[in-house]
Design an enzyme around this catalytic site. Structure first.
Site, PDB file in Angstrom:
ATOM      1  N   ASP A   1      -2.892   1.554   3.626  1.00 51.03           N
ATOM      2  CA  ASP A   1      -3.289   0.345   3.248  1.00 51.03           C
ATOM      3  C   ASP A   1      -2.234  -0.427   2.412  1.00 51.03           C
ATOM      4  OD1 ASP A   1      -5.989   0.984   3.821  1.00 51.03           O
ATOM      5  OD2 ASP A   1      -6.795   0.692   1.798  1.00 51.03           O
TER       6      ASP A   1
ATOM      7  N   HIS B   1      -1.020   8.214   5.791  1.00 51.70           N
ATOM      8  CA  HIS B   1      -1.525   9.252   6.925  1.00 51.70           C
ATOM      9  C   HIS B   1      -0.625   9.080   7.986  1.00 51.70           C
ATOM     10  CE1 HIS B   1      -5.715   9.746   5.329  1.00 51.70           C
ATOM     11  NE2 HIS B   1      -4.934   9.287   4.332  1.00 51.70           N
TER      12      HIS B   1
ATOM     13  N   SER C   1       4.120   1.536  -4.030  1.00 53.11           N
ATOM     14  CA  SER C   1       5.254   1.744  -3.700  1.00 53.11           C
ATOM     15  C   SER C   1       5.292   1.384  -2.047  1.00 53.11           C
ATOM     16  CB  SER C   1       5.909   3.356  -3.831  1.00 53.11           C
ATOM     17  OG  SER C   1       7.287   3.120  -3.642  1.00 53.11           O
TER      18      SER C   1
END
Length: 285
Positions: free
Chosen positions: A88, A149, A252
């Site tokens: 995200d 992921h 980050s």
């Protein structure tokens, strides 16, 4: 350049990040609840998507920050040729890896700012595999899901821990700090896939108290002054498309590198566009 960005040139990066880590892992009820409530209110965290929506149930702020999503909150693009968005956040930049005057690959950071693939990876030879390829830089803000992921199934070949600074990776710093992502501490993860090499670069930042991987646990902080390479050939660490790979313990950036001629970036991706885990990053050629 903002005052905060100017200050990051002189602030003790590692000391501040170590302090942040101490606070993030504190189980003192008043400390953890204050941190959770502050971040939730300031950044508008949507806990309805979390596997555990009760903020009081987390044992520490770090447990809250690296929270799992409830099943079905994110799903992978159903096109079997789609490489997936790893996290995200929002696109900082994406596009082709250009060729510089010396024949090496260069990644665009912001107007007037760029860095070489070799600088980012900490390895000239490894950079050769991505000459003429594609990159996508995804910024995770404090409100976002902080697990990263796999865009595609891959077998881990090696990791490279590159020590460095811990500048902020917020928009102002990206616009104004030269070679930002090639200067910050980072963990480079090299995977072999059925289309060739793929690199996932987990970039640390100011107040990031750690990067963890699913195969070895905490990788940053492990502050040092020398590049550390871990060879995973023969370890059979294989991760499937959409599987969790690693996590940040504060906001980050993750950078994905793909070799030339294997894929085309999704045309909807533009700088500053919001993205969600599992959406289409690119399509295999």
């Amino acid at each position: 350049m903002s005052l905060l960005t100017r200050l990051t040139y002189v602030l003790p990066h590692r000391a501040l990040s170590s302090l942040a880590r101490t606070l993030a892992y504190s189980r003192q009820p008043a400390v953890k609840r204050w941190l959770i409530d502050t971040v939730t209110a300031k950044f508008g965290v949507d806990l309805s998507e979390a596997a555990q929506p009760d903020p009081g149930a987390y044992e520490s702020f770090n447990a809250f920050f690296t929270r799992e999503l409830r099943p079905g909150a994110r799903v992978p693009d159903d096109d079997p040729r789609a490489l997936l968005m790893p996290a995200d956040g929002r696109i900082s930049q994406c596009g082709p890896i250009t060729t510089d005057a010396d024949g090496g690959g260069r990644i665009f950071q912001a107007k007037g700012q760029s860095f070489t693939v070799a600088e980012l990876l900490g390895d000239d030879d490894a950079a050769d595999a991505f000459r003429g390829g594609l990159f996508a830089t995804v910024y995770l803000s404090p409100k976002d899901y902080h697990r990263v992921h796999m865009p595609w199934a891959g077998k881990l070949r090696e990791t490279v821990h590159v020590p460095g600074r811990l500048f902020s990776v917020g928009p102002d710093a990206v616009r104004t700090v030269p070679r930002l992502f090639a200067r910050n501490e980072r963990l480079v993860c090299h995977f072999d896939t059925d289309f060739g090499p793929m690199a996932m670069v987990m970039v640390g930042a100011l107040l990031v108290s750690g990067v963890e991987t699913v195969w070895s646990g905490v990788e940053i902080p492990r502050y040092g002054d020398a590049v550390t390479v871990k060879d995973y050939r023969g370890e059979h660490v294989t991760l499937e498309r959409f599987a969790e790979m690693a996590r940040f313990n504060y906001g980050s950036t993750v950078i994905v590198l793909l070799p030339a001629g294997v894929a085309a970036l999704a045309p909807s991706l533009t700088p500053e566009s919001p993205v969600r885990l599992g959406e289409r990053l690119a399509t295999l050629s």
